[in-house]
Write an enzyme that holds these catalytic residues in place. Structure first.
Site, PDB file in Angstrom:
ATOM      1  N   THR A 151       0.826  -1.213   0.000  1.00 14.03           N
ATOM      2  CA  THR A 151       0.000   0.000   0.000  1.00 14.03           C
ATOM      3  C   THR A 151       0.854   1.254   0.000  1.00 14.03           C
ATOM      4  O   THR A 151       1.961   1.258   0.565  1.00 14.03           O
ATOM      5  CB  THR A 151      -0.892   0.005   1.259  1.00 14.03           C
ATOM      6  N   TYR A 180      -1.428  -0.493  10.473  1.00 10.21           N
ATOM      7  CA  TYR A 180      -1.732  -1.084   9.167  1.00 10.21           C
ATOM      8  C   TYR A 180      -0.563  -0.858   8.201  1.00 10.21           C
ATOM      9  O   TYR A 180      -0.045  -1.800   7.587  1.00 10.21           O
ATOM     10  CB  TYR A 180      -3.027  -0.473   8.602  1.00 10.21           C
TER      11      TYR A 180
END
Ligand code: UFG
Length: 329
Positions: free
Chosen positions: A118, A142
């Site tokens: 990501t 995350y």
């Protein structure tokens, strides 16, 4: 034995689209998903195995019964806010379980891995657009969990000669134009499906999280990339890895930013429906602007996104969203 790709998390949003894309391109697949977030009805291609990605017994059985040439890993938890509240849960799922999966690959001599990473590993951008050299500075568990796996993959290359391609998505969006699969998170936190919910009347309004960012209209700017274009990048990564037997990493975006307000206007145009907007405060952990530079993927992989307008992306999402609503009634 016929060659297969193992898609871990293939019942989820990006995994199910990649599964369809691979099968449309004559690759055979096996899907491993515990269905904790994925949907069985999204697995319409390949063989399905229900199970945990860290279950050694299941993994060894899959690697023995099928000739797996590569593993694509989509099975991460993705809610940024939840990762701040429950870091143990995120590091366990996104890091520890990924290590178990990688160990199973090494044990079974499977050499090729494509990892869903990501742009969140870069944190707040130091410059735009964000390329692969941008400094890493995750700002939530995350993002850290994805960054840690990126490092682990480098170490697995050195120690075990495991080839991997890391794909860093910007904002995955849209749905397969067939309308058969699409985005369906529970709970839903992503902007496009929530705005479509407001357009279809399933929610009263959409909240804009922050109108005081340093952007033209004060709302956050994101780079929306169609899920089938991400699927295309996975297939190209596989072919690159099989040919080069090396590791690589690519940022995947369209290179164009749209603000939350602009996106809402596009949804109104595409759906023909009005959307009630409520302006509220910033959501913790959101960067103002995230736009990707994908020159490396274009030149090395030959990646060419097909859905390069936000209108087309929203049209595909809308087609799915209306059907999804119908299916759930
Ligand atoms: N937003 C709103 N209102 C909403 C929901 C979102 O204004 O109800 C705004 C957000 O503040 C953000 C933009 O819309 O500015 C997009 O938000 P999303 O939640 O759709 O996606 P993110 O940009 O937060 O995506 C991030 C990372 C991804 C990661 C994803 C995890 O960039 O890499 O979160 O869900 F995968």
């Amino acid at each position: 034995m016929e060659e297969r790709i193992l898609i871990v998390g293939g019942a989820g949003y990006i995994g199910s689209h990649t599964n369809k894309y691979l099968n449309d391109n004559n690759y055979k697949t096996v899907i491993l998903d515990d269905l904790s977030y994925g949907h069985k009805d999204a697995v319409k291609w390949g063989d399905f195995v229900k199970g945990d990605m860290a279950d050694d017994v299941i993994l060894d059985k899959i690697f023995t019964e099928y000739k797996i040439i590569a593993v694509f890993h989509f099975s991460a938890f993705i809610a940024v806010g939840e990762s701040v509240e429950k870091p143990g849960m995120y590091y366990n799922n996104n890091v520890s379980k990924t290590i178990s999966l990688l160990n199973a690959m090494v044990r079974n001599n499977v050499d090729n891995f494509v990892f869903s990473s990501t742009c969140a590993i870069m944190g707040n951008p130091k410059y735009l657009p964000i390329d692969e050299s941008h400094p890493r500075n995750p700002i939530n568990p995350y993002g850290w969990s994805k960054f840690m796996v990126e490092q682990i993959l480098k170490d697995f290359k050195k120690a075990h000669n495991l080839n991997s391609v890391v794909l860093r998505y910007f904002n995955a969006s849209g749905a397969d134009p067939s309308g058969t699969i699409g985005e369906k998170h529970n709970p839903e936190t992503h902007l496009i499906p929530l705005v479509l919910d407001a357009a279809i009347g399933r929610r009263d309004s959409i909240s804009i999280f922050g109108t005081d960012y340093d952007t033209d209209d004060g709302t956050c700017v994101r780079d929306y990339i169609h899920v089938n274009d991400l699927a295309q990048a996975h297939l190209l990564s596989l072919e690159w890895m099989l040919k080069n037997k090396e590791c690589n990493d690519f940022n995947l975006g369209n290179g164009t930013g749209f603000s939350v307000k602009q996106l809402i206007e596009v949804v109104k145009d595409v759906t023909g429906n009005d959307v009630e907007v409520v302006e509220s405060g910033r959501r913790e952990g959101d960067a103002g602007t995230l736009i990707g530079a994908s020159d490396k993927a274009h030149s090395i992989l030959g990646w060419k996104p097909k859905f390069d307008s936000l209108e087309t992306i929203i049209e595909t999402a809308w087609k799915w969203h209306q059907k999804m609503d119908f299916l759930e009634k």
